[in-house]
Design a protein around this motif. Structure first.
Motif, PDB file in Angstrom:
ATOM      1  N   GLU A 221     -47.655 -47.855  15.087  1.00  0.00           N
ATOM      2  CA  GLU A 221     -48.801 -47.223  15.282  1.00  0.00           C
ATOM      3  C   GLU A 221     -48.240 -45.873  15.764  1.00  0.00           C
ATOM      4  OE1 GLU A 221     -52.492 -48.177  15.275  1.00  0.00           O
ATOM      5  OE2 GLU A 221     -51.017 -49.260  13.870  1.00  0.00           O
ATOM      6  N   SER A 222     -47.079 -45.756  16.344  1.00  0.00           N
ATOM      7  CA  SER A 222     -46.482 -44.138  16.631  1.00  0.00           C
ATOM      8  C   SER A 222     -46.562 -43.551  15.376  1.00  0.00           C
ATOM      9  CB  SER A 222     -45.228 -44.247  17.139  1.00  0.00           C
ATOM     10  OG  SER A 222     -45.250 -45.017  18.585  1.00  0.00           O
TER      11      SER A 222
ATOM     12  N   ASP B  24     -49.745 -42.199  14.051  1.00  0.00           N
ATOM     13  CA  ASP B  24     -50.126 -40.868  14.363  1.00  0.00           C
ATOM     14  C   ASP B  24     -49.031 -39.807  13.959  1.00  0.00           C
ATOM     15  OD1 ASP B  24     -51.804 -42.047  16.125  1.00  0.00           O
ATOM     16  OD2 ASP B  24     -51.532 -40.477  17.807  1.00  0.00           O
TER      17      ASP B  24
ATOM     18  N   ASP C  18     -50.820 -36.547  12.135  1.00  0.00           N
ATOM     19  CA  ASP C  18     -50.509 -35.178  12.279  1.00  0.00           C
ATOM     20  C   ASP C  18     -49.735 -34.269  11.121  1.00  0.00           C
ATOM     21  OD1 ASP C  18     -51.104 -35.715  14.909  1.00  0.00           O
ATOM     22  OD2 ASP C  18     -49.074 -35.777  15.666  1.00  0.00           O
TER      23      ASP C  18
ATOM     24  N   PRO D 234     -56.077 -39.019  14.190  1.00  0.00           N
ATOM     25  CA  PRO D 234     -55.365 -40.211  13.814  1.00  0.00           C
ATOM     26  C   PRO D 234     -56.346 -41.511  13.831  1.00  0.00           C
ATOM     27  CG  PRO D 234     -54.915 -39.165  16.106  1.00  0.00           C
ATOM     28  CD  PRO D 234     -55.598 -38.317  15.332  1.00  0.00           C
TER      29      PRO D 234
ATOM     30  N   ARG E 129     -56.611 -43.649  10.140  1.00  0.00           N
ATOM     31  CA  ARG E 129     -56.321 -45.119  10.338  1.00  0.00           C
ATOM     32  C   ARG E 129     -57.551 -45.739   9.516  1.00  0.00           C
ATOM     33  NH1 ARG E 129     -53.694 -43.775  15.017  1.00  0.00           N
ATOM     34  NH2 ARG E 129     -51.759 -44.866  15.404  1.00  0.00           N
TER      35      ARG E 129
ATOM     36  N   GLY F 195     -54.981 -41.909  22.979  1.00  0.00           N
ATOM     37  CA  GLY F 195     -54.084 -42.173  22.264  1.00  0.00           C
ATOM     38  C   GLY F 195     -54.703 -43.683  21.708  1.00  0.00           C
TER      39      GLY F 195
ATOM     40  N   SER G  36     -50.472 -46.898  22.421  1.00  0.00           N
ATOM     41  CA  SER G  36     -51.725 -46.284  22.646  1.00  0.00           C
ATOM     42  C   SER G  36     -51.326 -45.113  23.881  1.00  0.00           C
ATOM     43  CB  SER G  36     -52.555 -46.984  23.195  1.00  0.00           C
ATOM     44  OG  SER G  36     -52.414 -47.514  24.356  1.00  0.00           O
TER      45      SER G  36
ATOM     46  N   ASN H   4     -48.953 -42.464  22.279  1.00  0.00           N
ATOM     47  CA  ASN H   4     -49.510 -41.583  21.259  1.00  0.00           C
ATOM     48  C   ASN H   4     -50.368 -40.613  22.037  1.00  0.00           C
ATOM     49  OD1 ASN H   4     -48.814 -42.757  18.939  1.00  0.00           O
ATOM     50  ND2 ASN H   4     -50.494 -44.129  18.770  1.00  0.00           N
TER      51      ASN H   4
ATOM     52  N   ARG I  21     -50.299 -36.323  22.587  1.00  0.00           N
ATOM     53  CA  ARG I  21     -51.278 -35.423  22.449  1.00  0.00           C
ATOM     54  C   ARG I  21     -51.156 -34.351  23.599  1.00  0.00           C
ATOM     55  NH1 ARG I  21     -52.477 -35.664  17.330  1.00  0.00           N
ATOM     56  NH2 ARG I  21     -51.847 -37.707  17.090  1.00  0.00           N
TER      57      ARG I  21
ATOM     58  N   ARG J 171     -43.024 -36.250  21.347  1.00  0.00           N
ATOM     59  CA  ARG J 171     -43.127 -37.820  20.559  1.00  0.00           C
ATOM     60  C   ARG J 171     -41.921 -38.764  21.339  1.00  0.00           C
ATOM     61  NH1 ARG J 171     -46.424 -41.491  18.896  1.00  0.00           N
ATOM     62  NH2 ARG J 171     -47.552 -39.625  18.038  1.00  0.00           N
TER      63      ARG J 171
END
Lengths: 149, 729
Positions: free
Chosen positions: B536-537, B540, B544, B550, B554, B586, B702, B705, B709, B714
């Protein structure tokens, strides 16, 4: 034999004077509602009141207590009538595994005695007990509910 | 409100007049010690069960038997709801009890699976427990028909009362239960349509609350019996090391000490009159260990071992479509990132413990366990007695999280008790012993490589996992040609358990197994946790790179059920709509334990780099909802668990040993850091999924992410406490 004032009664024990109060309560006086979690005053599972102050009993040598008044979780309800904190806990269905909840209830009871209408920040500052099931949201809700009761 | 935990027949306990604790007697006071099974034993002698699941007493009390273990997750309340729903009994008259593992074995496993893990309690036993309730109801109706002299078909059952509408006659369950118990059970029963549920599906309160707020609840660590001694253990600080020597004479005369024993060649135990005396003596006991080359292992050497696996030739393939490597090589844009997830400790609030009593022909154990039958097997093996001569009396657990699925502490307690035949011995691990001798959440790393086409579409994805296998650690017999399929939780090609939700035209997910000596085990959520952090990371990061939102990125890739739950979370959170200044969202989603889940984290990072997780919105499609209030609590709790790990959780190794020893070196989330968790339930009614674990996996990704933002940073290596989130640093 030494005497402790616990839940309004004078109780005898024969533990070594340096034994933490936690283990005297649990092993000498059969008050197992007070829990062992860490032994280093981090988690709060062993919280009792000593002269009304929420105290982590795992770091209190029994010989330092003297005749101060100890209240444990077993000493809150009188004749089966739950306190308003305990009632709020039942109403909000707070406990999951329940192991940390004695300490939570003792800490919350002391908080409300000191601050009858605690803010969220007051709760954050006073309720430093660890719960691994993650009952925090319900703990906060129950304290606010008890404050209104 | 009164709550009963009654029990099945336990002759050995009754014979010994199990009324007042030994400790209470020692203190000179009878303090009304609560023995949880005392009053049930008396009932069980006279009241015949309707079937394995249901016993109804003449006073209408309904006792429902629960095979799974209650450890806070609420399974006993949910399972009782399912039985009571079909039984049509009065919920206010419901009590519960545990059958014992030995009774299950003796009755040809009539209660089926006793193990409690993998969020299986309700999803895997709902059918047969409901049938148990329905069969009992039919037997009660048949008995009432005979008593009321009315055709069974004209009778209705509701709220523990059977009514013959035509004559207006009624009879209660308690009045016909004895007659019903003599009847043959029906061969087949029809279960209710969940839309007609009155007890199941409702936000009922738990059945086990009051004793937990008054201090009366007995956990394994509180268990006591006359003549019981208390022991505590120190195993070799390096897992896998051996005991070389110890000097019992140095502590033999210390207060309360009864015995010092070595067990399993790797641990010493002091048995004393109290835990405190045992602990004090153990601290003074000189010991010498043989750790061999394990002493050369550190977190750095483990890290190097895993890094090598990221590009290693050999790897087990868990999920493959098309040719990912070729697609990535030919892609317009290539994205690559490497992540890591450290060892985690379960930290049950109740440290490991078990009480055992062993005689020449009997071995009894009292303990909290997630796997009663495994505990029974461990008792048999350690005592040398056949299973038929052993039993395990389950206590409520002060937390499980997977840790109490293992029986290492049961084995130790039995080995010690065997040295003192006839004397009950309670073995309690110190928190320090617990922290350093766990079966930890496995350590892994992952390298993800993705290829995008000119339109930003994902054309190829390779996920290489490197690291530890739980099965290799605990259950090597379950490896499949050397491969651990559990490694791919949430990433599996298909199946109803933990399948991967993205349609990627060219996909390769493989695992280079690297197993350090530090034992790995099942930790709530297990491998979905780090797999969701990695996947999931990276989703994102891909979004990007593609210059896309994101969520939109998905939703283009996700299969319908996965997409629906993510959309439900995003809608409820107001994803895409303006947030308070400085707040950022996120996202993360995963399928695990048969359920589809998604989370939206709302966080802020202040100019000093301080993180505040304001809110989590979590959606779950678990198929059927048995108790929405308890699901809410499980979901909120799963975020406390997952976020605690994300913020602080890290077990490190030095000189072969675990470095963290207690909560001062292994920090855990408190109430002040707990975000508000809003639970969104979107059940589709076409399957049964689990609840206790799946949402943990979306907690960390979550939040990571959302942090990206908020800060542009990251974070790819957990825990977060090692990272500076301040801008420009």
């Amino acid at each position: 034999m030494a005497v402790l004032n616990v839940n309004g009664k004078a109780l005898n024990h024969n533990a070594d004077p340096r034994t933490p109060l936690l283990w005297v309560l649990r092993e000498q006086l059969a008050l197992t509602g007070t829990k062992y979690g860490c032994g280093i005053a981090q988690c709060g599972a062993c919280t009792v009141h000593i002269d009304g102050v929420a105290t982590r009993s795992c770091q209190v040598p029994v010989n330092s207590v003297g005749n101060r008044k100890i209240v444990t979780i077993e000493g809150l309800a009188t004749n089966g009538t739950l306190t308003k904190i305990q009632k709020a806990w039942v109403e909000a269905d707070v406990p999951q595994c329940g192991y940390c909840q004695s300490g939570m209830v003792m800490a919350a009871t002391a908080l409300l005695a000191a601050k009858p209408k605690p803010t969220d920040a007051d709760i954050d500052a006073a309720m430093t007990n660890i719960c691994r099931c993650g009952t925090y949201q319900q703990v906060r809700e129950a304290i606010h509910a008890a404050a209104k009761a | 409100m009164t709550i009963h935990q009654t029990s099945l027949r336990r002759p050995s306990l009754r014979r010994r007049g199990f009324l007042v604790s030994g400790a209470a007697v020692a203190g000179g006071f009878s303090l009304g010690f609560h023995i949880p099974f005392e009053d049930g034993a008396a009932h069980a002698q006279t009241v015949k069960e309707l079937n394995a699941w249901v016993v109804i007493h003449p006073d209408d009390k309904v006792v429902i038997r629960i095979a799974r273990s209650e450890m806070g997750q609420g399974t006993l309340t949910g399972l009782c709801q399912l039985v009571a729903e079909e039984l049509e009994c009065d919920w206010n008259k419901v009590a519960w009890e545990y059958p014992t593992p030995a009774e299950n074995v003796a009755r040809n496993r009539v209660w089926k699976n006793f193990s409690t893990g993998g969020s299986r309690g309700i999803r895997e036993s709902n059918q047969y427990v409901r049938e148990g309730g329905a069969m009992a109801r039919e037997m009660l109706i048949a008995a009432a028909a005979a008593q009321l002299k009315a055709p069974a078909a004209e009778l209705t059952a509701s709220n523990s009362v059977i009514t013959h509408k035509a004559s207006g006659k009624t009879v209660t369950y308690g009045a016909v239960a004895a007659a019903a118990a003599q009847l043959e059970p029906p061969r087949q029963v029809k279960l209710k349509d969940p839309k007609d549920w009155k007890i199941a599906g409702k936000p009922l309160k738990r059945l086990d609350t009051v004793d937990k707020v008054t201090g009366k609840q007995i956990y394994g660590i509180d268990f006591t019996m006359p003549g019981m001694l208390v022991a505590t253990v120190r195993a070799c600080p390096v897992i896998g090391g051996k005991l070389k020597s110890f000097d019992a004479a140095k502590v033999a005369k210390m207060p309360g000490v009864k015995k010092v024993v070595a067990i399993d060649g790797n641990a010493v135990v002091v048995v004393a009159d109290t835990y405190w005396n045992a602990r004090t003596a153990l601290a003074a006991l000189p010991t010498d260990w043989d750790i061999g080359k394990l002493g050369e292992v550190s977190s750095d050497t483990i890290s190097a071992m895993l890094k090598e696996g990221l590009d290693a030739e050999q790897a087990f393939v868990g999920n493959k479509t098309g040719d990912a490597k070729a697609a990535i090589a030919g892609a317009v844009k290539k994205v690559e990132a490497t992540y890591s997830f450290p060892y985690q400790h379960h930290v049950t609030m109740e440290p490991m413990n078990a009480t055992a009593r062993v005689t020449a022909d009997k071995c009894e154990v009292w303990c909290g366990t997630q796997n009663g039958e495994a505990a029974l097997a461990a008792a048999s093996e350690a005592s040398g007695l056949p299973v038929a001569k052993c039993d395990v009396f389950k206590q409520l657990l002060g937390g499980g999280f997977g840790r109490r699925g293992r029986s290492d502490y049961v084995r130790q307690a039995v080995l010690v008790a065997k040295e003192m035949p006839g004397t009950p011995v309670k073995l309690i691990w110190s928190r320090e012993e617990d922290m350093t001798h766990c079966q930890y959440h496995p350590i892994t790393m992952a390298k993800l490589t993705g290829g995008l086409d000119a339109q930003g579409n994902l054309v190829g994805l390779h996920m290489r996992i490197s690291g530890q296998s739980i099965l290799a650690s605990l259950l090597p017999g379950n490896l499949q040609n050397g491969m651990d399929p559990v490694v791919f939780q949430g990433l599996a090609a298909s199946g109803v358990e933990a399948a991967y939700g993205y349609n990627v035209p060219n996909l390769l997910i493989d695992h280079a197994m690297r197993n350090p000596h530090v034992t790995a085990g099942f930790w709530r959520g297990v491998n979905t946790n780090q797999n969701a952090v990695y996947m999931e990371s990276f989703m994102d990061e891909l979004a990007d790179a593609a210059g896309q939102d994101p969520l939109a990125f998905r939703l283009k890739l996700l299969k319908p059920k996965w997409a629906a739950v993510l959309k439900a979370a995003a809608d409820k959170a107001g994803y895409g709509k303006p947030l308070p200044a400085g707040h950022f969202h996120g996202l993360a989603q995963v399928m695990g334990y048969g359920s589809y889940v998604a989370g939206v984290a709302e966080v802020a990072v202040n100019p000093d780099g301080q993180l505040k997780i304001h809110k989590i919105t979590a959606a779950t499609n678990c198929g059927h909802v048995v108790n929405p209030a308890q699901i809410e609590r499980q979901v909120a709790g799963s975020f406390a668990y997952g976020l605690s790990a994300a913020l602080y959780g890290e077990i490190t190794v030095k000189d072969g040993a675990v470095e963290q020893t207690n909560f001062d070196s292994y920090n855990l989330m408190r109430i002040d850091e707990m975000p508000k968790v809003e639970t969104v339930l979107v059940p589709t009614g076409d399957f049964w999924g689990g609840v206790g674990e799946p949402t943990i996996a979306v907690a960390a990704p979550s939040v990571l992410n959302a942090i990206a933002r908020a800060t542009g940073k990251r974070v790819r290596d957990l825990p977060l406490m090692h990272h500076e989130l301040k801008k420009g640093v």
